[in-house]
Design an enzyme around this catalytic site. Structure first.
Site, PDB file in Angstrom:
ATOM      1  N   LYS A 104      17.806  38.728  83.525  1.00 58.37           N
ATOM      2  CA  LYS A 104      19.070  39.264  84.050  1.00 58.37           C
ATOM      3  C   LYS A 104      20.066  38.157  84.383  1.00 58.37           C
ATOM      4  CE  LYS A 104      15.990  39.270  87.654  1.00 58.37           C
ATOM      5  NZ  LYS A 104      14.857  39.941  88.243  1.00 58.37           N
ATOM      6  N   GLU A 128      17.129  45.210  77.261  1.00 59.38           N
ATOM      7  CA  GLU A 128      16.839  46.421  78.053  1.00 59.38           C
ATOM      8  C   GLU A 128      16.064  46.098  79.332  1.00 59.38           C
ATOM      9  OE1 GLU A 128      17.558  49.969  77.353  1.00 59.38           O
ATOM     10  OE2 GLU A 128      17.041  49.752  79.468  1.00 59.38           O
ATOM     11  N   GLY A 133      13.718  47.520  85.037  1.00 63.67           N
ATOM     12  CA  GLY A 133      12.327  47.486  84.568  1.00 63.67           C
ATOM     13  C   GLY A 133      12.086  48.505  83.466  1.00 63.67           C
ATOM     14  N   LYS A 204      22.309  42.473  87.947  1.00 68.96           N
ATOM     15  CA  LYS A 204      22.049  43.726  87.227  1.00 68.96           C
ATOM     16  C   LYS A 204      23.306  44.594  87.178  1.00 68.96           C
ATOM     17  CE  LYS A 204      17.150  43.552  88.444  1.00 68.96           C
ATOM     18  NZ  LYS A 204      16.175  43.882  89.494  1.00 68.96           N
TER      19      LYS A 204
HETATM   20  N1  HSE Z   1      13.006  40.839  91.773  1.00 68.01           N
HETATM   21  C1  HSE Z   1      13.298  42.020  91.025  1.00 68.01           C
HETATM   22  C2  HSE Z   1      13.197  43.217  91.956  1.00 68.01           C
HETATM   23  C3  HSE Z   1      12.335  42.158  89.872  1.00 68.01           C
HETATM   24  O1  HSE Z   1      12.673  43.087  93.071  1.00 68.01           O
HETATM   25  O2  HSE Z   1      13.660  44.283  91.579  1.00 68.01           O
HETATM   26  C4  HSE Z   1      12.871  42.990  88.737  1.00 68.01           C
HETATM   27  O3  HSE Z   1      14.052  42.490  88.190  1.00 68.01           O
END
Ligand code: HSE
Length: 429
Positions: A104, A128, A133, A204
């Protein structure tokens, strides 16, 4: 499906890399190994014992062993971070390889540049797994919302913070204690600052924003507050008022303006997002035509993330070519970014004050002068020895700029011991 055997390279072999390597190499898990071979995996230490790998793998420590190997046509990058991942991905694309990444940070910071390198090289860049996830959110955005002028995205998009906030709400534990548990359980990194300060959610959100609105925000374009300042008391008082607390990432369109923000917010208990617990994620997309749609599931973890990586692999193998040729952007106007000062919402304010006549009136005067109308006031936890009390003030919808100005005046009042908390209430129509 093209049945010709393809050679894969992989960069990084942590928990997600291990899951991907097992899934593409072990014929007892699925049939990937009938069509692909995982030829080389780049790691720092090729001789380290890796007991979780089900099959023997060929490890290399020099990126050139992948970049210069013409048999390798697809590279999966799972090392994370901006550098050297940017360099490795660019070199793989330029040498004619398709690239799949779960990274990301590099897609958020260098996505536009990498997309243009991929286009120039006539190769695909797929990512993706970088958001949500196992939730197929980027391909849904790119494919299934293509008729929609997207109106807004709102998400719980960081599993670590959602795990911490859920436990703080359920168990009355402190932030510090739950963070320690999250680290022991492997949810949070040993340096968890990107998660708890909101940076991971910013990365994100910027990826979602680029696909949905064709606006490529830098990380500093997104208002960011983390969860590290949140006290246990906020959960207790919020519950009494009918809310829980979540870290929200939002891209909201209002006429030709887009407001981008990541911060903890009070969510009404009856809203589905309030019930997304533990390390789970939820992304709400308001498509304009569709109305709000909710995507919920495991936002991290080896198998969910491997699922996203392998669905990208399948789409390359099948010649599907969607992400990035398909920025949704059905808007006729060019969207400008709005400053956080323009944001409007209800606010939750907690102040420790000297419990004496005129203090509440002084605070109310400051709020009134800034056009901030009070919805309710609770006086809590009065300490008769110190003569201190908590004042919990909920406001009607007000402007961020006015609230910021009022807060600095309230802090300066002699009888205000501390302004402990200022939280926004997330508005749902
Ligand atoms: N560190 C991220 C989270 C992992 O806790 O969502 C997934 O990108």
């Amino acid at each position: 499906m093209n049945k010709k055997r393809l050679q894969l390279g992989m960069i990084g072999c942590g928990v997600v890399g291990t899951a991907v390597a097992n899934l593409v190499s072990d014929s007892t898990l699925n049939s990937f190994n009938e069509i692909v071979d995982l030829k080389s995996i780049l790691v720092k230490n090729p001789t380290k014992e890796r007991t979780n790998l089900l099959m023997t793998q060929n490890f290399v420590s020099d990126i050139n062993k992948i970049v210069e190997d013409d048999e390798i046509t697809i590279v999966i990058e799972l090392m994370g971070g901006e550098n050297p991942a940017f360099d490795y991905i660019s070199r793989c694309l330029k040498s004619g390889k398709h690239v799949i990444t779960a990274n990301k940070e590099v897609i958020s910071k260098k996505g536009s540049e990498l997309v243009s390198i991929a286009k120039h090289a006539g190769r695909e860049l797929k990512y993706e797994a970088s958001v949500g996830g196992g939730i197929p959110i980027l391909s849904s955005l790119s494919n299934d919302f293509s008729a929609n002028p997207i109106q807004g995205i709102r998400a719980i998009i960081n599993g670590t913070t959602n795990y911490i906030l859920t436990r703080m709400d359920n168990e009355e534990s402190s932030f510090e204690d739950v963070l320690k548990d999250a680290q022991n359980l492997g949810y949070a990194e040993s340096d968890p600052s990107d998660d708890i300060e909101g940076t991971d959610a910013v990365y994100k959100l910027s990826i979602l924003t680029r696909l949905a609105f064709d606006v490529a925000p830098t990380t500093s374009d997104i208002h960011k507050e983390g969860i590290n300042g949140i006290k246990q008391k906020e959960f207790r008082y919020s519950r009494e008022l009918g809310f829980t607390i979540k870290l929200i990432a939002s891209a909201q369109k209002r006429s030709d303006k887009l407001l981008l923000r990541v911060h903890p917010a009070l969510i009404p208990k009856e809203i589905p997002m309030a019930n997304v617990n533990g390390a789970f994620n939820m992304v709400e997309i308001d498509g304009g035509l569709t109305g709000p749609l909710w995507f919920q599931g495991a936002g991290a973890g080896p198998n969910p993330t491997a699922s996203a990586v392998l669905s990208d692999l399948m789409s390359i193998l099948e010649g599907r070519n969607r992400i990035d040729q398909t920025i949704v952007n059905n808007h006729t106007e060019l969207l400008q970014l709005a400053p956080m000062d323009d944001y409007r919402c209800r606010y939750y304010l907690r102040v420790t004050v000297n419990d004496k006549a005129g203090v509440l009136a002084a605070i109310a005067t400051i709020l009134g002068e800034r056009d901030i109308s009070i919805l309710s006031v609770l006086q809590k936890d009065t300490d008769s020895k110190l003569k201190h009390a908590d004042l919990v003030i909920m406001t009607h919808e007000s402007k961020e700029k006015n609230m910021k100005a009022a807060v600095s005046e309230i802090k300066a009042l002699l009888d205000v011991i501390n302004l402990d908390s200022l939280l926004r209430v997330e508005e749902y129509s």
